[in-house]
Design an enzyme around this catalytic site. Sequence first.
Site, PDB file in Angstrom:
ATOM      1  N   ALA A  62     -47.466  -5.708 -27.978  1.00  0.00           N
ATOM      2  CA  ALA A  62     -46.477  -4.942 -28.738  1.00  0.00           C
ATOM      3  C   ALA A  62     -45.429  -5.895 -29.303  1.00  0.00           C
ATOM      4  O   ALA A  62     -45.573  -7.114 -29.225  1.00  0.00           O
ATOM      5  CB  ALA A  62     -45.825  -3.901 -27.846  1.00  0.00           C
ATOM      6  N   ASN A  63     -44.381  -5.359 -29.879  1.00  0.00           N
ATOM      7  CA  ASN A  63     -43.270  -6.195 -30.337  1.00  0.00           C
ATOM      8  C   ASN A  63     -41.975  -5.416 -30.163  1.00  0.00           C
ATOM      9  O   ASN A  63     -41.989  -4.278 -29.707  1.00  0.00           O
ATOM     10  CB  ASN A  63     -43.483  -6.613 -31.800  1.00  0.00           C
ATOM     11  CG  ASN A  63     -43.587  -5.414 -32.705  1.00  0.00           C
ATOM     12  OD1 ASN A  63     -42.635  -4.666 -32.872  1.00  0.00           O
ATOM     13  ND2 ASN A  63     -44.771  -5.199 -33.279  1.00  0.00           N
ATOM     14  N   ARG A  64     -40.869  -6.035 -30.531  1.00  0.00           N
ATOM     15  CA  ARG A  64     -39.559  -5.457 -30.192  1.00  0.00           C
ATOM     16  C   ARG A  64     -39.041  -4.444 -31.200  1.00  0.00           C
ATOM     17  O   ARG A  64     -37.885  -4.039 -31.125  1.00  0.00           O
ATOM     18  CB  ARG A  64     -38.525  -6.573 -30.078  1.00  0.00           C
ATOM     19  CG  ARG A  64     -38.728  -7.462 -28.901  1.00  0.00           C
ATOM     20  CD  ARG A  64     -37.575  -8.433 -28.796  1.00  0.00           C
ATOM     21  NE  ARG A  64     -37.893  -9.499 -27.887  1.00  0.00           N
ATOM     22  CZ  ARG A  64     -37.878  -9.378 -26.569  1.00  0.00           C
ATOM     23  NH1 ARG A  64     -37.561  -8.229 -26.019  1.00  0.00           N
ATOM     24  NH2 ARG A  64     -38.185 -10.396 -25.804  1.00  0.00           N
TER      25      ARG A  64
END
Length: 407
Positions: free
Chosen positions: A214-216
């Site tokens: 995932a990412n932020r």
Amino acid sequence: MIETLHKRRVLLVIGGGIAAYKALDLIRRLRERGASVCPVLTAGAQEFVTPLAAAALAGERAHTDLFDRASEAEIGHIKLARQADAVVVAPATANLMASMAGGHAADLATTILLATTLPILLAPAMNVQMWAHPATRRNRAILEGDGIRIVGPNAGRMAEPESGPGRMAEPNEIADALERMLGLQAGDGPLVGRRVLVTSGPTHEPIDPVRYIANRSSGRQGHAIAAAAAAAGAAVTLVSGPVALPDPPGVAVVRVETAREMLAAVEAALPADIAVFAAAVADWRPEHEAGTKKIKKDGTGPAPMSLVENPDILATIARRPAGRPPLVVGFAAETDRVIEHARAKIARKGCDLIVANDVSAEGGVMGGADNAVHVIRRDGAIETWPRLGKDEVARRLVAYFAGLLAD
Ligand code: CTP
């Protein structure tokens, strides 16, 4: 709760699918908004929910049979098809959609649907493969051609192990779509009559049933753009990855997890006048499909993981040979040489405009409340805006897009 459907009467056709249980919640949501609901259950629906449950929630009798002597004497099926403001079909099964597309009138529900001249809203729910089947796609195109509105389906986990588009839209999304259909949410802003598509949030790419890449991204900027476009009068579809944000008001939200689901949902939501790709799509996903078993430690160190590239949703839509939205907007998250990289990105992806933001750690943009953006157009024009709240950036962007469309 504001009674946005005050004094409206909804004929609710409940089809035979597991999502029928959500139709009961829909009755509640519609009544909360001030509507009265007349439930009609197909034979299939009655395998999942009882007419008594529907009647209890609606506060009036539920109809089931075409040749029900008592009910025909009291109120004929043709009258039933007339005495309302709209017909909602939830869940709309593949079979109901096929019957409607073919003009069949084999039972009370399909007879009403054929006899009615009221606006009709369908909330399809079915297995992913059934939704993707060419026959269902044909039927959907026929129904849309007949002026029938469709909300959802959403992607995500369903009763079967498969996931993808097929899950019925949530009751509040259906109620929102109904309000839009009845013109009860029409704003008077610069985007009235326009369709806007927005992607937002991260994507999750499963490694195994419990882990993912995932990412932020928080989805704040994308969600704010969807909200601002709706406030400007547009009919907005927001395709969102997993976020912890509430659905923006007046927006049809399609929830997805992976990049591939996001692309499918975006394609299903077209046509649009403006498409804004604000999602932080994971560039890569694990090559091997996440199975049903968790990857275990076996003492030999981490399991090797090879990655493959995800489809580029923005580039796919911007380079579509037919049905490309007239205005395609990309985002660029850059940490250095922001404008130079953004220009290259316009050329690479084929979009009309890039909203470039500096996501270097000092800025706190990723996940934060503010944003400082440059708006860079294909023709070379650049605007650099001061640091603003993401809601304000969204409002200004929407006004900017509306101006470009009007030119
Ligand atoms: N995008 C997309 N599908 C992808 C990847 C990106 O739709 N698989 C879109 C994003 O929504 C965004 C733009 O493309 O609008 C960002 O492009 P990308 O090439 O991912 O750039 P950055 O994230 O800015 O970073 P980098 O240039 O390093 O890849």
